[in-house]
Enzyme design. Structure first.
Site, PDB file in Angstrom:
ATOM      1  N   HIS A  10       0.790  -1.095   0.413  1.00 36.96           N
ATOM      2  CA  HIS A  10      -0.059   0.024   0.083  1.00 36.96           C
ATOM      3  C   HIS A  10       0.786   1.527  -0.026  1.00 36.96           C
ATOM      4  O   HIS A  10       2.356   1.462  -0.203  1.00 36.96           O
ATOM      5  CB  HIS A  10      -1.503  -0.221   1.103  1.00 36.96           C
ATOM      6  CG  HIS A  10      -1.892  -0.764   1.562  1.00 36.96           C
ATOM      7  ND1 HIS A  10      -2.481  -2.261   0.379  1.00 36.96           N
ATOM      8  CD2 HIS A  10      -1.240  -1.532   2.374  1.00 36.96           C
ATOM      9  CE1 HIS A  10      -3.076  -3.200   0.923  1.00 36.96           C
ATOM     10  NE2 HIS A  10      -1.911  -2.935   1.914  1.00 36.96           N
ATOM     11  N   GLU A  23      -3.729   4.146  13.256  1.00 37.80           N
ATOM     12  CA  GLU A  23      -2.544   4.228  12.634  1.00 37.80           C
ATOM     13  C   GLU A  23      -2.172   3.887  10.786  1.00 37.80           C
ATOM     14  O   GLU A  23      -2.999   2.934  11.050  1.00 37.80           O
ATOM     15  CB  GLU A  23      -1.916   3.519  13.089  1.00 37.80           C
ATOM     16  CG  GLU A  23      -1.844   3.800  14.663  1.00 37.80           C
ATOM     17  CD  GLU A  23      -2.423   3.136  15.738  1.00 37.80           C
ATOM     18  OE1 GLU A  23      -1.106   2.887  16.535  1.00 37.80           O
ATOM     19  OE2 GLU A  23      -3.821   2.354  16.217  1.00 37.80           O
ATOM     20  N   HIS A  81       3.017  -6.964   4.745  1.00 36.95           N
ATOM     21  CA  HIS A  81       1.427  -6.384   5.829  1.00 36.95           C
ATOM     22  C   HIS A  81       1.010  -6.364   7.164  1.00 36.95           C
ATOM     23  O   HIS A  81       1.792  -7.340   7.385  1.00 36.95           O
ATOM     24  CB  HIS A  81      -0.164  -7.087   4.218  1.00 36.95           C
ATOM     25  CG  HIS A  81       0.394  -6.420   2.594  1.00 36.95           C
ATOM     26  ND1 HIS A  81      -0.504  -5.481   2.204  1.00 36.95           N
ATOM     27  CD2 HIS A  81       1.524  -6.927   1.938  1.00 36.95           C
ATOM     28  CE1 HIS A  81      -0.064  -5.748   1.124  1.00 36.95           C
ATOM     29  NE2 HIS A  81       0.756  -6.892   1.209  1.00 36.95           N
ATOM     30  N   GLU A 150       1.837 -11.628   6.885  1.00 39.87           N
ATOM     31  CA  GLU A 150       0.219 -10.413   7.578  1.00 39.87           C
ATOM     32  C   GLU A 150       0.987 -10.572   9.337  1.00 39.87           C
ATOM     33  O   GLU A 150       0.625 -11.338   9.773  1.00 39.87           O
ATOM     34  CB  GLU A 150      -0.928 -11.102   7.529  1.00 39.87           C
ATOM     35  CG  GLU A 150      -1.388 -10.740   6.231  1.00 39.87           C
ATOM     36  CD  GLU A 150      -1.915  -9.512   5.768  1.00 39.87           C
ATOM     37  OE1 GLU A 150      -2.225  -8.553   6.544  1.00 39.87           O
ATOM     38  OE2 GLU A 150      -2.663  -9.912   4.441  1.00 39.87           O
TER      39      GLU A 150
HETATM   40 ZN   LIG Z   1      -2.265  -4.713   3.268  1.00 40.32          ZN
END
Ligand SMILES: [Zn+2]
Length: 269
Positions: A10, A23, A81, A150
């Site tokens: 992102h 955040e 991520h 993640e």
């Molecule tokens: Zn992400």
């Protein structure tokens, strides 16, 4: 030469990608990416290409990211991520690592995930939600093995405490680097002759250097339990020292006494 693509997912302002307290996911991804790159640079024969915008200003289109990786002929694509479930605070928690879903699954991706994922779980000290498959763009359109990590949930009241702590983000970044180093058999850059032969002078400490990962994992587990007891002075700094190799033998013995004193061994039969 091993060519590693790092992608902090992102951009800073990407809609939706934020914790309930606003955040930004990119700020967590970016820190982990920076720590991973710093660690990777301690190995020989590695080239690193970052395909997101390191300033966070633009959310580089996914196609641009994978095209760059393909053109550069990377050996691996690692996308970093942090998760969200509902966007509202909850008790869900844990680490996931994704590789491409069948039928385009690359067995090397799964092997690389297998080296990286357990290290992130240990580094973050939260639960293991496992290695998963998904048809994500960066996994599908990259011509090389690819993983997407993640490293905890931004909308978890459990995980956010770790994500707000740079010690954990550093550990996570280093975990990713060390997993990649293991898979690609990277060797640390040569330490100058002086340091190699250095033995501790009188009064200096020997460093605690367990020779097996199992002992390191157990030491981390004990440290985490002591941290969770919250009776001080056991802080995540000790775990960082262990992971950095700066924990001393005396520290390790002291920790064992703290663990005994606090009853950590009382259930042993
Ligand atoms: Zn992400």
């Amino acid at each position: 030469m091993v060519k590693i693509v790092i992608d902090a997912g992102h951009g800073f302002n990407t809609p939706g990608k934020r914790s309930p307290d606003d955040e930004r996911e990119w700020t967590f991804n970016n820190k982990v990416a920076q720590y991973a790159i710093a660690k990777l640079e301690t190995y020989k024969d590695v080239e690193i290409l970052r395909v997101d915008d390191p300033s966070g200003k633009t959310d580089v289109p996914l196609n641009t990211r994978t095209n760059r990786a393909n053109k550069w002929k990377a050996d691996v694509y690692a996308s970093i991520h942090h998760n969200a479930l509902t966007g509202k605070w909850g008790k869900h928690s844990g680490i996931e690592t994704y590789t491409m879903d069948k039928p385009k699954a690359n067995p090397k991706s799964i092997e690389i995930a297998g080296a990286v994922h357990p290290r992130i779980v240990v580094a973050m000290g939260v639960s293991d939600r496992g290695m998963k498959r998904a048809n994500f763009h960066v996994l599908r359109e990259s011509a090389m093995p690819a993983i997407l990590t993640e490293g905890g949930f931004m909308d978890s009241t459990i995980d956010i405490l770790k994500l707000r702590d740079n010690h954990y983000l550093k550990s996570q970044g280093e975990a990713i680097a060390e997993g990649l180093a293991e898979y690609f058999k990277l060797e640390p850059k040569t330490i100058p002759e002086d340091n190699q032969t250095q033995t501790p002078a009188e009064g200096e400490e020997n460093l605690y250097k367990p020779t097996s990962q199992a002992i390191v994992n157990s030491t981390i587990a004990v440290l985490q339990q002591l941290e969770n007891m919250g009776e001080g002075p056991i802080s995540p700094l000790w775990r960082e020292k262990l992971l950095n190799g700066t924990l001393t033998d005396s520290d390790a013995i002291g920790l064992l006494y703290v663990a005994i004193d606090r009853g950590l061994l009382k259930d042993v039969t």
